[in-house]
Design an enzyme around this catalytic site. Structure first.
Site, PDB file in Angstrom:
ATOM      1  N   ASP A   1      27.620  30.170  66.137  1.00 19.53           N
ATOM      2  CA  ASP A   1      28.913  30.299  65.484  1.00 19.53           C
ATOM      3  C   ASP A   1      28.945  31.476  64.516  1.00 19.53           C
ATOM      4  O   ASP A   1      27.919  32.092  64.206  1.00 19.53           O
ATOM      5  CB  ASP A   1      29.242  29.017  64.709  1.00 19.53           C
ATOM      6  CG  ASP A   1      29.516  27.834  65.612  1.00 19.53           C
ATOM      7  OD1 ASP A   1      29.980  28.053  66.752  1.00 19.53           O
ATOM      8  OD2 ASP A   1      29.270  26.686  65.184  1.00 19.53           O
TER       9      ASP A   1
ATOM     10  N   ARG B   1      25.128  29.571  72.493  1.00 25.38           N
ATOM     11  CA  ARG B   1      26.072  30.288  71.631  1.00 25.38           C
ATOM     12  C   ARG B   1      25.880  29.881  70.178  1.00 25.38           C
ATOM     13  O   ARG B   1      25.624  28.712  69.875  1.00 25.38           O
ATOM     14  CB  ARG B   1      27.508  29.990  72.064  1.00 25.38           C
ATOM     15  CG  ARG B   1      27.848  30.500  73.461  1.00 25.38           C
ATOM     16  CD  ARG B   1      29.204  30.019  73.916  1.00 25.38           C
ATOM     17  NE  ARG B   1      29.212  28.580  74.171  1.00 25.38           N
ATOM     18  CZ  ARG B   1      30.273  27.906  74.572  1.00 25.38           C
ATOM     19  NH1 ARG B   1      31.423  28.521  74.753  1.00 25.38           N
ATOM     20  NH2 ARG B   1      30.197  26.609  74.797  1.00 25.38           N
TER      21      ARG B   1
ATOM     22  N   ARG C   1      24.395  21.613  61.636  1.00 25.94           N
ATOM     23  CA  ARG C   1      25.010  21.681  60.308  1.00 25.94           C
ATOM     24  C   ARG C   1      25.510  20.315  59.839  1.00 25.94           C
ATOM     25  O   ARG C   1      25.471  20.002  58.644  1.00 25.94           O
ATOM     26  CB  ARG C   1      26.139  22.708  60.316  1.00 25.94           C
ATOM     27  CG  ARG C   1      25.634  24.135  60.458  1.00 25.94           C
ATOM     28  CD  ARG C   1      26.734  25.098  60.865  1.00 25.94           C
ATOM     29  NE  ARG C   1      27.833  25.115  59.913  1.00 25.94           N
ATOM     30  CZ  ARG C   1      28.998  25.704  60.144  1.00 25.94           C
ATOM     31  NH1 ARG C   1      29.221  26.320  61.313  1.00 25.94           N
ATOM     32  NH2 ARG C   1      29.948  25.690  59.233  1.00 25.94           N
TER      33      ARG C   1
END
Length: 269
Positions: A52, A50, A203
């Site tokens: 974001d 998945r 990130r």
């Protein structure tokens, strides 16, 4: 019953991530809508990983099961006819039945590793042309210092220091295969390949490496953060704009027609 794998590319700027949500504004929602319009029957998909809100994919891999008889190329042309410009099926492949290979292909569980690129625009002034497509840092970045610091990340580690509080992974321990940082003019690309990733892990790593690149911390600081396993010690989560799911690695026995990407070609550098 056949299992079909798809390679899906998307610009995540306008979407609320990959996974289905009640508002219907996700990549999976739009992909399954297009599949249903083409196949005239609901088809549930499973993805490799998945992404974001605001995160892109050069090659997301999904699979679904169907009894329908369709030319394999029709799954590409037909589904794309019902997708918005920001999402496209790049390839389709019927994977061999479980009886032939001793196991069933699964987009998530058959994956051996995943690679992300983070594209960063390093210039004194932001570029409107790169909004949503690249991260931005106006301070000069020392790529050599970031490369030096990243060496401690290679191998199997507990990455709790770079894990979101919302992460649902069973274990924070992941195997890091590669961290590469390259500069091409005003673009800096972080290429990070691991067995799997925690929520916001890429990130958070990029943000911490940027702290080192701008001179806020020495390279040895990253090793201390990793060993401390405390999220509060690492840098804040960096913006999603420049993050791209680049590739998912599978055993060659599945025969997936996957594409290879040069990260510097993402923005035409």
């Amino acid at each position: 019953m056949k299992r079909i794998a798809l390679g899906v590319q998307y610009d995540g700027t306008a979407w609320h991530g990959y996974q289905k949500q009640l508002d219907g504004q996700t990549v999976q929602d739009r992909l399954e809508f297009a599949l249903q319009k083409f196949a005239r029957v609901a088809l549930a998909t499973t993805c490799a990983g998945r992404t974001d809100t605001g995160v892109h994919a050069l090659e997301q891999v999904v699979h679904f099961d169907t009894e329908l008889e369709r030319d394999i190329h029709a799954w590409v042309r037909g589904v794309n006819a019902f997708l918005p410009p920001s999402i496209a099926v790049r390839w389709a492949k019927e994977v061999a039945p479980a009886a032939d290979l001793g196991q069933q292909f699964h987009a998530r569980f058959s994956a051996r590793a995943r690679t992300y690129h983070y594209v960063l625009y390093n210039h004194t002034t932001r570029s409107p042309l790169l909004v949503g497509r690249a991260g931005f840092v106006f301070r000069p970045l020392d790529v050599q210092l970031m490369q030096q610091a990243s060496a401690c990340l290679i191998g199997q580690h507990d990455f709790s220091a770079f894990r979101s509080s919302q992460c649902q992974a069973k274990s924070p321990v992941k195997l890091m295969h590669e961290v590469r940082i390259d500069r091409h003019g005003e673009l800096v690309v972080f290429t990070i390949r691991a067995s799997a990733f925690l929520h916001h892990m890429v990130r958070n790593l990029v943000g911490s490496l940027i702290y080192i690149g701008i001179g806020k911390h020495p390279p040895a600081w990253l090793q201390d953060v990793l060993a401390g396993r405390d999220r509060n010690d690492a840098a804040p989560t960096f913006m999603p704009d420049g993050l791209y799911l680049a590739k998912v690695d599978y055993d060659s026995k599945w025969g997936l027609p996957q594409e290879t990407s040069d990260p510097f070609n993402i923005l035409g550098a």
